[in-house]
Every structure is written in structure tokens, then in C-alpha cells.
Write a protein that holds these residues in place. Structure first.
Motif, PDB file in Angstrom:
ATOM      1  N   ILE A  86       0.856  -1.144   0.124  1.00 19.19           N
ATOM      2  CA  ILE A  86      -0.076  -0.013  -0.014  1.00 19.19           C
ATOM      3  C   ILE A  86       0.891   1.273   0.180  1.00 19.19           C
ATOM      4  N   ASP A  87       0.672   2.008  -0.876  1.00 20.08           N
ATOM      5  CA  ASP A  87       1.644   3.462  -1.050  1.00 20.08           C
ATOM      6  C   ASP A  87       1.122   4.260  -0.015  1.00 20.08           C
ATOM      7  N   PHE A  88       2.156   4.422   0.776  1.00 19.77           N
ATOM      8  CA  PHE A  88       1.695   5.320   2.214  1.00 19.77           C
ATOM      9  C   PHE A  88       2.361   6.677   2.187  1.00 19.77           C
ATOM     10  N   ARG A  89       2.859   7.093   1.050  1.00 21.73           N
ATOM     11  CA  ARG A  89       3.655   8.340   0.665  1.00 21.73           C
ATOM     12  C   ARG A  89       2.546   9.357   0.335  1.00 21.73           C
ATOM     13  N   GLN A  98      -3.156   0.128  -3.802  1.00 22.42           N
ATOM     14  CA  GLN A  98      -2.770  -1.010  -3.505  1.00 22.42           C
ATOM     15  C   GLN A  98      -2.159  -1.965  -4.689  1.00 22.42           C
ATOM     16  N   VAL A  99      -1.115  -2.846  -4.450  1.00 24.37           N
ATOM     17  CA  VAL A  99      -0.669  -3.760  -5.240  1.00 24.37           C
ATOM     18  C   VAL A  99      -0.804  -5.172  -4.339  1.00 24.37           C
ATOM     19  N   ILE A 100      -1.702  -5.952  -5.156  1.00 20.29           N
ATOM     20  CA  ILE A 100      -1.825  -7.332  -4.420  1.00 20.29           C
ATOM     21  C   ILE A 100      -1.667  -8.604  -5.487  1.00 20.29           C
ATOM     22  N   GLY A 116       8.387   4.060   1.981  1.00 16.92           N
ATOM     23  CA  GLY A 116       7.202   4.704   2.082  1.00 16.92           C
ATOM     24  C   GLY A 116       6.085   3.802   1.940  1.00 16.92           C
ATOM     25  N   CYS A 117       6.155   2.785   1.559  1.00 22.55           N
ATOM     26  CA  CYS A 117       4.928   1.825   1.391  1.00 22.55           C
ATOM     27  C   CYS A 117       4.713   0.815   2.494  1.00 22.55           C
ATOM     28  N   LEU A 118       3.628   0.485   2.970  1.00 25.32           N
ATOM     29  CA  LEU A 118       3.268  -0.390   3.893  1.00 25.32           C
ATOM     30  C   LEU A 118       3.346  -1.854   2.936  1.00 25.32           C
ATOM     31  N   HIS A 119       3.827  -2.990   3.899  1.00 22.73           N
ATOM     32  CA  HIS A 119       3.987  -4.043   3.300  1.00 22.73           C
ATOM     33  C   HIS A 119       3.370  -5.212   3.996  1.00 22.73           C
ATOM     34  N   GLY A 120       2.924  -6.342   3.368  1.00 23.86           N
ATOM     35  CA  GLY A 120       2.406  -7.583   4.245  1.00 23.86           C
ATOM     36  C   GLY A 120       2.242  -8.815   3.051  1.00 23.86           C
ATOM     37  N   PHE A 121       2.124  -9.938   3.783  1.00 18.97           N
ATOM     38  CA  PHE A 121       1.877 -10.941   2.928  1.00 18.97           C
ATOM     39  C   PHE A 121       1.217 -12.151   3.675  1.00 18.97           C
ATOM     40  N   SER A 122       0.363 -12.816   3.064  1.00 22.53           N
ATOM     41  CA  SER A 122      -0.308 -14.097   3.831  1.00 22.53           C
ATOM     42  C   SER A 122       0.231 -15.334   3.090  1.00 22.53           C
ATOM     43  N   VAL A 123       0.429 -16.360   3.806  1.00 21.30           N
ATOM     44  CA  VAL A 123       0.903 -17.589   3.224  1.00 21.30           C
ATOM     45  C   VAL A 123      -0.265 -18.779   2.823  1.00 21.30           C
ATOM     46  N   LEU A 124      -0.208 -18.775   1.430  1.00 20.06           N
ATOM     47  CA  LEU A 124      -1.273 -19.594   0.838  1.00 20.06           C
ATOM     48  C   LEU A 124      -1.213 -21.068   0.787  1.00 20.06           C
ATOM     49  N   SER A 125       0.364 -21.559   0.849  1.00 20.17           N
ATOM     50  CA  SER A 125       0.701 -22.820   0.702  1.00 20.17           C
ATOM     51  C   SER A 125       1.142 -23.286   2.026  1.00 20.17           C
ATOM     52  N   LYS A 126       1.213 -24.703   2.005  1.00 15.87           N
ATOM     53  CA  LYS A 126       1.601 -25.489   3.418  1.00 15.87           C
ATOM     54  C   LYS A 126       2.534 -24.579   4.396  1.00 15.87           C
ATOM     55  N   THR A 127       3.668 -24.376   3.620  1.00 14.49           N
ATOM     56  CA  THR A 127       4.786 -23.388   4.513  1.00 14.49           C
ATOM     57  C   THR A 127       5.325 -22.616   3.235  1.00 14.49           C
ATOM     58  N   ALA A 128       5.897 -21.748   3.677  1.00  9.06           N
ATOM     59  CA  ALA A 128       6.446 -20.747   2.721  1.00  9.06           C
ATOM     60  C   ALA A 128       7.720 -20.093   3.207  1.00  9.06           C
ATOM     61  N   ILE A 129       8.766 -19.973   2.384  1.00  9.58           N
ATOM     62  CA  ILE A 129      10.299 -19.290   2.758  1.00  9.58           C
ATOM     63  C   ILE A 129      10.119 -17.894   1.850  1.00  9.58           C
ATOM     64  N   PHE A 130       9.949 -16.845   2.545  1.00  8.36           N
ATOM     65  CA  PHE A 130      10.062 -15.362   2.132  1.00  8.36           C
ATOM     66  C   PHE A 130      11.246 -14.596   2.145  1.00  8.36           C
ATOM     67  N   PHE A 131      11.718 -14.285   1.283  1.00  4.50           N
ATOM     68  CA  PHE A 131      13.299 -13.610   1.270  1.00  4.50           C
ATOM     69  C   PHE A 131      13.148 -12.021   0.742  1.00  4.50           C
ATOM     70  N   ASP A 149      -6.308  -6.555   9.140  1.00  2.00           N
ATOM     71  CA  ASP A 149      -7.864  -6.640   8.819  1.00  2.00           C
ATOM     72  C   ASP A 149      -8.614  -5.167   8.790  1.00  2.00           C
ATOM     73  N   ASP A 150      -7.970  -4.031   8.698  1.00  2.00           N
ATOM     74  CA  ASP A 150      -8.398  -2.765   8.673  1.00  2.00           C
ATOM     75  C   ASP A 150      -9.370  -2.804   7.797  1.00  2.00           C
ATOM     76  N   PRO A 151     -10.781  -2.469   7.938  1.00  2.00           N
ATOM     77  CA  PRO A 151     -11.615  -2.310   7.016  1.00  2.00           C
ATOM     78  C   PRO A 151     -11.376  -1.254   6.101  1.00  2.00           C
ATOM     79  N   PHE A 152     -10.720  -0.219   6.567  1.00  4.70           N
ATOM     80  CA  PHE A 152     -10.534   0.707   5.255  1.00  4.70           C
ATOM     81  C   PHE A 152      -9.670   0.254   4.197  1.00  4.70           C
ATOM     82  N   PHE A 153      -8.680  -0.607   4.173  1.00  6.53           N
ATOM     83  CA  PHE A 153      -7.989  -1.398   3.189  1.00  6.53           C
ATOM     84  C   PHE A 153      -8.742  -2.263   2.550  1.00  6.53           C
TER      85      PHE A 153
END
Length: 178
Positions: A86-89, A98-100, A116-131, A149-153
Motif C-alpha cells: 500500500i502506497d503510504f507516501r 494497493q498492489v496485491i 514509504g509503502c506498507l507491506h505484508g503477506f499471507s501464506v497460501l501454501s502449506k509452508t513458505a520461505i519468504f526472502f 484486517d483494517d476495514p479501510f484497506f
């Protein structure tokens, strides 16, 4: 390396060239000269981070502010994630856009997240290694974030509510309107 513009200014989806044969594959995951030529951005990565997570984990939404803001180059080494930026600038023409995008180990695509951007991720597979590579060092006192889970976003993390795994720290983050 192929760059694709996104809905956020200076945020790019990157597809590296992957060379495969019967032995496996080879790819150049990052090349400063090629990146600068393609984007006109000067990035000097100074810290690499890696996380291992199970299905249902949601990490975010995080950023660092001020002199400690970080640009990131993120990718998945194992598994699949839903990556959210999410661009927070406030001065950006794409403020609050947003870019999803789904990132996975097989496609080897990467996402460049500008400072200046907010960042997050969710894991969709059994496990994940994120780099991810960062162009600035982590500083705990410069950390900022908003609830996943902010309703605004209105982010659909693609994980049923009953299976979401959230850290205590992330669950306590403020909502946008706070």
C-alpha cells in the motif's frame, strides 16, 4: 530481467531470466546495473531477511518511517504467498493505491517495494520461505504499521478467518482511522 509497472509509482513486478536444463536452473536474482537502467532508481541493498511461515500466517502491514524507511525486493523461495503493498507516501500520485499479487517459488517473480509503502503477506501454501533485500537497516523505533484486517484497506488475504495466524504484535497494531 523483465519489469512490469504496477498501480503504485516505482513499485515493479520483476520476472528474472531463468535458464533451465536437466541439471536444474540458474537465475540472476538481482543486478544493480540492470535495475538502475530499467527503473532509473538508485538502490543499494544492505540487509537480507528471510522468514519461514506456515499456511494461514499473515504478516503485516509494516513499514519503517523517516530516515529508516526501506525499499524492499521480495520473493518466495518455497511455497506461495499473497503479497500486499500500500502506497503510504502522502506526496505520491498513487497515495493509498494497493498492489496485491501472488508470488511463488515456481514462477520466481519478485516485487520491488519502494520506500514509504506498507507491506505484508499471507501464506497460501502449506509452508513458505519468504526472502527480501532491504536498502536500509532495520530500526525498531522507526517501525510503523496498521492492522491486517483494517476495514479501510479491505484486503482479502485469501485465508479463512478461522485459519488466520496473526502475531500478538500485529494484532495490536492500530486501525487507519486511529
Amino acid at each position: 530481467m523483465q519489469l512490469e509497472k504496477t498501480a503504485i509509482n516505482d513499485c515493479f513486478l520483476i520476472t528474472p531470466k531463468v535458464f533451465t536444463d536437466d541439471r536444474g536452473y540458474f537465475m540472476e536474482s538481482f543486478n544493480t546495473k540492470a535495475f538502475q537502467k530499467a527503473t532509473k532508481l538508485n538502490v543499494d541493498f544492505v540487509q537480507d531477511n528471510e522468514s519461514f511461515s506456515a499456511y494461514g500466517v499473515i504478516r503485516g502491514l509494516h513499514a519503517q518511517k523517516g530516515d529508516y524507511a526501506q525499499a524492499k525486493l521480495v520473493r518466495v523461495i518455497k511455497g506461495e504467498v499473497l503479497d500486499v503493498v500500500i502506497d503510504f507516501r502522502k506526496d505520491s500520485p498513487t497515495y493509498l493505491n494497493q498492489v496485491i499479487v501472488k508470488l511463488n517459488a515456481e514462477a520466481k517473480k519478485q516485487l520491488f517495494v519502494p520506500r514509504g509503502c506498507l507491506h505484508g503477506f499471507s501464506v497460501l501454501s502449506k509452508t513458505a520461505i519468504f526472502f527480501y533485500k532491504c536498502d536500509n537497516f532495520y530500526n525498531q523505533s522507526a517501525e510503523i504499521g496498521y492492522r491486517y484486517d483494517d476495514p479501510f484497506f479491505k484486503i482479502d488475504w485469501q485465508i479463512p478467518k478461522s485459519e488466520q495466524l496473526i502475531s500478538v504484535k500485529d494484532a495490536k497494531l492500530p486501525l487507519w482511522n486511529q
